[in-house]
Design a protein around this motif. Structure first.
Motif, PDB file in Angstrom:
ATOM      1  N   ALA A  73       0.851  -1.234  -0.058  1.00  0.00           N
ATOM      2  CA  ALA A  73      -0.006   0.021  -0.015  1.00  0.00           C
ATOM      3  C   ALA A  73       0.901   1.310   0.120  1.00  0.00           C
ATOM      4  O   ALA A  73       2.175   1.368   0.628  1.00  0.00           O
ATOM      5  CB  ALA A  73      -0.920  -0.094   1.253  1.00  0.00           C
ATOM      6  N   LEU A  74       0.464   2.248  -0.621  1.00  0.00           N
ATOM      7  CA  LEU A  74       1.065   3.546  -0.705  1.00  0.00           C
ATOM      8  C   LEU A  74       0.001   4.202   0.171  1.00  0.00           C
ATOM      9  O   LEU A  74      -1.181   4.644  -0.220  1.00  0.00           O
ATOM     10  CB  LEU A  74       1.137   4.194  -1.936  1.00  0.00           C
ATOM     11  N   PHE A  75       0.409   4.659   1.265  1.00  0.00           N
ATOM     12  CA  PHE A  75      -0.528   5.329   2.351  1.00  0.00           C
ATOM     13  C   PHE A  75       0.081   6.794   2.954  1.00  0.00           C
ATOM     14  O   PHE A  75       1.100   7.028   3.173  1.00  0.00           O
ATOM     15  CB  PHE A  75      -0.568   4.611   3.680  1.00  0.00           C
ATOM     16  N   GLY A  76      -1.077   7.720   2.721  1.00  0.00           N
ATOM     17  CA  GLY A  76      -0.729   8.895   3.158  1.00  0.00           C
ATOM     18  C   GLY A  76      -1.603  10.203   2.824  1.00  0.00           C
ATOM     19  O   GLY A  76      -2.659   9.867   2.126  1.00  0.00           O
ATOM     20  N   PRO A  77      -1.648  11.393   3.185  1.00  0.00           N
ATOM     21  CA  PRO A  77      -2.379  12.437   2.994  1.00  0.00           C
ATOM     22  C   PRO A  77      -2.506  12.606   1.412  1.00  0.00           C
ATOM     23  O   PRO A  77      -1.516  12.353   0.719  1.00  0.00           O
ATOM     24  CB  PRO A  77      -1.891  13.464   3.595  1.00  0.00           C
ATOM     25  N   SER A  78      -3.832  13.350   0.884  1.00  0.00           N
ATOM     26  CA  SER A  78      -3.766  13.788  -0.374  1.00  0.00           C
ATOM     27  C   SER A  78      -2.548  14.770  -0.718  1.00  0.00           C
ATOM     28  O   SER A  78      -2.173  15.887   0.208  1.00  0.00           O
ATOM     29  CB  SER A  78      -5.084  14.258  -0.453  1.00  0.00           C
ATOM     30  N   GLY A  79      -2.229  14.548  -1.724  1.00  0.00           N
ATOM     31  CA  GLY A  79      -1.119  15.640  -2.366  1.00  0.00           C
ATOM     32  C   GLY A  79       0.297  15.103  -1.997  1.00  0.00           C
ATOM     33  O   GLY A  79       1.249  15.869  -2.028  1.00  0.00           O
ATOM     34  N   SER A  80       0.458  13.991  -1.475  1.00  0.00           N
ATOM     35  CA  SER A  80       1.828  13.379  -1.146  1.00  0.00           C
ATOM     36  C   SER A  80       2.449  12.781  -1.974  1.00  0.00           C
ATOM     37  O   SER A  80       3.662  12.246  -1.937  1.00  0.00           O
ATOM     38  CB  SER A  80       1.730  12.458   0.210  1.00  0.00           C
ATOM     39  N   GLY A  81       1.814  12.509  -3.153  1.00  0.00           N
ATOM     40  CA  GLY A  81       2.751  11.734  -4.425  1.00  0.00           C
ATOM     41  C   GLY A  81       2.347  10.418  -4.673  1.00  0.00           C
ATOM     42  O   GLY A  81       2.751   9.875  -5.555  1.00  0.00           O
ATOM     43  N   PHE A  98     -11.243   1.722  -4.064  1.00  0.00           N
ATOM     44  CA  PHE A  98     -12.524   1.150  -3.310  1.00  0.00           C
ATOM     45  C   PHE A  98     -13.116   2.261  -2.192  1.00  0.00           C
ATOM     46  O   PHE A  98     -13.933   1.965  -1.616  1.00  0.00           O
ATOM     47  CB  PHE A  98     -11.978   0.312  -2.091  1.00  0.00           C
ATOM     48  N   THR A  99     -12.636   3.517  -2.395  1.00  0.00           N
ATOM     49  CA  THR A  99     -13.139   4.876  -1.829  1.00  0.00           C
ATOM     50  C   THR A  99     -14.531   4.679  -2.185  1.00  0.00           C
ATOM     51  O   THR A  99     -15.017   4.803  -3.276  1.00  0.00           O
ATOM     52  CB  THR A  99     -12.458   6.051  -2.308  1.00  0.00           C
ATOM     53  N   GLY A 100     -15.274   5.169  -1.255  1.00  0.00           N
ATOM     54  CA  GLY A 100     -16.863   5.555  -1.273  1.00  0.00           C
ATOM     55  C   GLY A 100     -17.787   3.930  -1.262  1.00  0.00           C
ATOM     56  O   GLY A 100     -19.051   4.215  -1.601  1.00  0.00           O
ATOM     57  N   MET A 101     -17.182   2.997  -1.270  1.00  0.00           N
ATOM     58  CA  MET A 101     -17.909   1.382  -1.542  1.00  0.00           C
ATOM     59  C   MET A 101     -18.286   1.260  -0.020  1.00  0.00           C
ATOM     60  O   MET A 101     -17.833   1.631   0.888  1.00  0.00           O
ATOM     61  CB  MET A 101     -16.998   0.599  -2.072  1.00  0.00           C
ATOM     62  N   HIS A 102     -19.637   0.736   0.097  1.00  0.00           N
ATOM     63  CA  HIS A 102     -20.136   0.061   1.264  1.00  0.00           C
ATOM     64  C   HIS A 102     -19.064  -0.974   1.995  1.00  0.00           C
ATOM     65  O   HIS A 102     -18.284  -1.674   1.399  1.00  0.00           O
ATOM     66  CB  HIS A 102     -21.545  -0.639   1.305  1.00  0.00           C
ATOM     67  N   ARG A 103     -18.913  -0.811   3.329  1.00  0.00           N
ATOM     68  CA  ARG A 103     -17.832  -1.525   3.973  1.00  0.00           C
ATOM     69  C   ARG A 103     -17.843  -2.880   3.591  1.00  0.00           C
ATOM     70  O   ARG A 103     -16.965  -3.480   3.296  1.00  0.00           O
ATOM     71  CB  ARG A 103     -17.764  -1.191   5.426  1.00  0.00           C
ATOM     72  N   THR A 104     -19.079  -3.580   3.724  1.00  0.00           N
ATOM     73  CA  THR A 104     -19.227  -5.055   3.235  1.00  0.00           C
ATOM     74  C   THR A 104     -18.919  -5.329   2.130  1.00  0.00           C
ATOM     75  O   THR A 104     -18.081  -6.594   1.597  1.00  0.00           O
ATOM     76  CB  THR A 104     -20.631  -5.503   3.660  1.00  0.00           C
ATOM     77  N   GLN A 105     -19.343  -4.632   1.100  1.00  0.00           N
ATOM     78  CA  GLN A 105     -19.194  -4.979  -0.403  1.00  0.00           C
ATOM     79  C   GLN A 105     -17.545  -4.503  -0.491  1.00  0.00           C
ATOM     80  O   GLN A 105     -17.012  -5.420  -1.498  1.00  0.00           O
ATOM     81  CB  GLN A 105     -19.941  -3.736  -1.236  1.00  0.00           C
ATOM     82  N   ARG A 106     -16.905  -3.472  -0.050  1.00  0.00           N
ATOM     83  CA  ARG A 106     -15.536  -3.333  -0.258  1.00  0.00           C
ATOM     84  C   ARG A 106     -14.716  -4.445   0.186  1.00  0.00           C
ATOM     85  O   ARG A 106     -13.775  -4.931  -0.487  1.00  0.00           O
ATOM     86  CB  ARG A 106     -15.250  -1.898   0.537  1.00  0.00           C
ATOM     87  N   ASN A 107     -15.073  -4.770   1.496  1.00  0.00           N
ATOM     88  CA  ASN A 107     -14.131  -6.024   2.050  1.00  0.00           C
ATOM     89  C   ASN A 107     -14.240  -7.278   1.063  1.00  0.00           C
ATOM     90  O   ASN A 107     -13.095  -7.902   0.916  1.00  0.00           O
ATOM     91  CB  ASN A 107     -14.782  -6.208   3.464  1.00  0.00           C
ATOM     92  N   GLU A 130      -8.479  -0.681   5.129  1.00  0.00           N
ATOM     93  CA  GLU A 130      -8.162  -1.055   3.418  1.00  0.00           C
ATOM     94  C   GLU A 130      -6.904  -1.539   3.546  1.00  0.00           C
ATOM     95  O   GLU A 130      -6.768  -2.588   2.781  1.00  0.00           O
ATOM     96  CB  GLU A 130      -8.849   0.205   2.520  1.00  0.00           C
ATOM     97  N   ALA A 131      -5.792  -0.748   3.790  1.00  0.00           N
ATOM     98  CA  ALA A 131      -4.475  -1.352   3.600  1.00  0.00           C
ATOM     99  C   ALA A 131      -4.439  -2.498   4.547  1.00  0.00           C
ATOM    100  O   ALA A 131      -3.567  -3.473   3.945  1.00  0.00           O
ATOM    101  CB  ALA A 131      -3.719  -0.177   4.231  1.00  0.00           C
ATOM    102  N   LEU A 132      -4.884  -2.716   5.426  1.00  0.00           N
ATOM    103  CA  LEU A 132      -4.585  -3.882   6.475  1.00  0.00           C
ATOM    104  C   LEU A 132      -5.299  -5.196   5.655  1.00  0.00           C
ATOM    105  O   LEU A 132      -4.779  -6.110   5.758  1.00  0.00           O
ATOM    106  CB  LEU A 132      -5.033  -3.712   7.713  1.00  0.00           C
TER     107      LEU A 132
END
Length: 225
Positions: free
Chosen positions: A29-37, A152-161, A187-189
């Motif tokens: 995963a690439l994890f971080g705030p928006s605009g971090s590259g 996966f952003t914006g998806m219902h948790r069950t559907q996303r998982n 999500e990353a985990l």
């Protein structure tokens, strides 16, 4: 995927993207705030942006100057970029090309339960259905690496998982590496063995997902208690 090496030092927006790393885990995963590259790094790996001084190697093979269609690296963005004038089946078949006889189309349909929708036009699908089609199309191209940009952003948790676990299992069985952008620790985990934490264009931490995101996960769990 045995090893993905990424090296770059380039300005992008208001930051400078400075990354020199080697990934050898099945899923990162690439994890971080928006605009971090994070998304810019995916574009480099995909071959959509090749700034001076960039280097991309996959299992020792230099991909840096190869065009995107020759890298066998599939990118799925949050917007999905499906062909609206084509059906679900036509979108997926477009990705298989000369390898259509190897089962990519049928496997993709079955993996994401798309058989009932294969004749539907993209405009008639829900957001979650479009994401399933986009990932199916990417996997039907037989990539060596799958890049996911906040898909996966914006998806219902069950559907996303459920979707995450299907993608992870499919890629693990076929040796497809995953590099995904997210700002959601859960999500990353679920999806990733390893996490690169990024901020201001730099890698601030790299290691097992649960260790790198321990503070974020603890905070999340405490808010649910």
């Amino acid at each position: 995927m045995k090893e993905l090496k990424i090296k770059c030092d380039a300005p992008i927006g208001g930051i400078r993207l400075r990354v020199d790393t080697t990934l050898s885990n099945p899923s990162t995963a690439l994890f971080g705030p928006s605009g971090s590259g994070k998304s810019s790094l995916l574009r480099i790996v995909a071959g959509l942006w090749i700034p001076a001084g960039t280097e991309v190697r996959l299992d020792g093979v230099d991909l840096t100057q190869l065009p995107p269609h020759k890298r066998r690296i599939a990118l799925v963005a949050q917007e999905t970029a499906l062909f609206p004038h084509m059906s679900v089946a036509e979108n997926i078949q477009f990705a298989t090309g000369p390898r259509s006889g190897e089962g990519g189309f049928e496997t993709a349909l079955h993996l994401f339960d798309l058989q009932p929708l294969q004749n539907a036009r993209i405009a008639t699908l829900s957001g979650g259905e479009r994401k399933r089609v986009a990932i199916a199309r990417a996997l039907a191209s037989f990539p060596r690496v799958l890049l996911l940009d906040e898909v996966f952003t914006g998806m219902h948790r069950t559907q996303r998982n459920d979707l995450i676990l299907r993608v992870r299992e499919h890629c693990a069985q076929r040796g497809i590496g995953i590099l995904s952008v997210t700002h959601e620790p859960t999500e990353a985990l679920l999806l990733n063995d390893e996490t690169l934490a990024m901020d201001d264009g730099k890698i601030t931490a790299q290691g097992p997902t649960r260790e790198v995101l321990s503070n974020d996960l603890s905070l999340l769990e405490s808010t649910r208690d």
